[in-house]
Design an enzyme around this catalytic site. Structure first.
Site, mmCIF file in Angstrom:
data_model
loop_
_atom_site.group_PDB
_atom_site.id
_atom_site.type_symbol
_atom_site.label_atom_id
_atom_site.label_comp_id
_atom_site.label_asym_id
_atom_site.label_seq_id
_atom_site.Cartn_x
_atom_site.Cartn_y
_atom_site.Cartn_z
ATOM 1 N N CYS A 94 -31.373 49.426 26.469
ATOM 2 C CA CYS A 94 -30.342 48.799 27.026
ATOM 3 C C CYS A 94 -29.747 48.227 26.243
ATOM 4 O O CYS A 94 -30.783 47.369 26.330
ATOM 5 C CB CYS A 94 -30.784 49.231 28.286
ATOM 6 S SG CYS A 94 -29.356 48.291 29.764
ATOM 7 N N CYS A 104 -26.791 62.838 25.823
ATOM 8 C CA CYS A 104 -25.176 61.912 25.132
ATOM 9 C C CYS A 104 -25.320 60.456 25.478
ATOM 10 O O CYS A 104 -24.848 60.771 26.617
ATOM 11 C CB CYS A 104 -24.126 62.875 25.596
ATOM 12 S SG CYS A 104 -22.497 62.729 24.832
HETATM 13 ZN ZN LIG Z 1 -30.366 48.597 31.245
#
Ligand SMILES: [Zn+2]
Length: 98
Positions: free
Chosen positions: A13, A87
């Site tokens: 992330c 995706c």
């Molecule tokens: Zn995160």
């Protein structure tokens, strides 16, 4: 499946630095976005049922910070072990080299 896997890294992330998606689980779906067939660590992602989108695919979010990553589609016939396609918006992720 024309693009070879890029080994030797994980995607994480962009907002955090946890492990998320493994580059070896990336495949070429020709949809224009990075596609993965399985999260490396399922605790890293959160699936939110999203009925507001035209395709009504569950939304994929970071389980730790809630960042939107993309959507997960199922049963599209890609030759992957899970028959799922995560995706993912490449803006949401950062490739961490080994
Ligand atoms: Zn995160």
């Amino acid at each position: 499946m024309s693009t070879p896997h890029q080994d030797g890294g994980v995607y994480s992330c962009r907002a955090l630095r946890g492990r998320t998606l493994q580059s070896g689980e990336k495949f070429e779906s020709h949809c224009g976005w990075p596609s993965f067939f399985d999260p490396k660590d399922t605790d890293a992602v959160e699936l939110i049922e999203d009925r507001n989108t035209a395709w009504s695919a569950p939304e994929v979010r970071c389980a730790r910070c809630g960042s939107h990553w993309g959507h997960v589609f199922e049963g599209e016939g890609y030759p992957t072990p899970t028959d799922q396609r995560y995706c993912i918006n490449s803006i949401s992720l950062r490739l961490v080299e080994k």
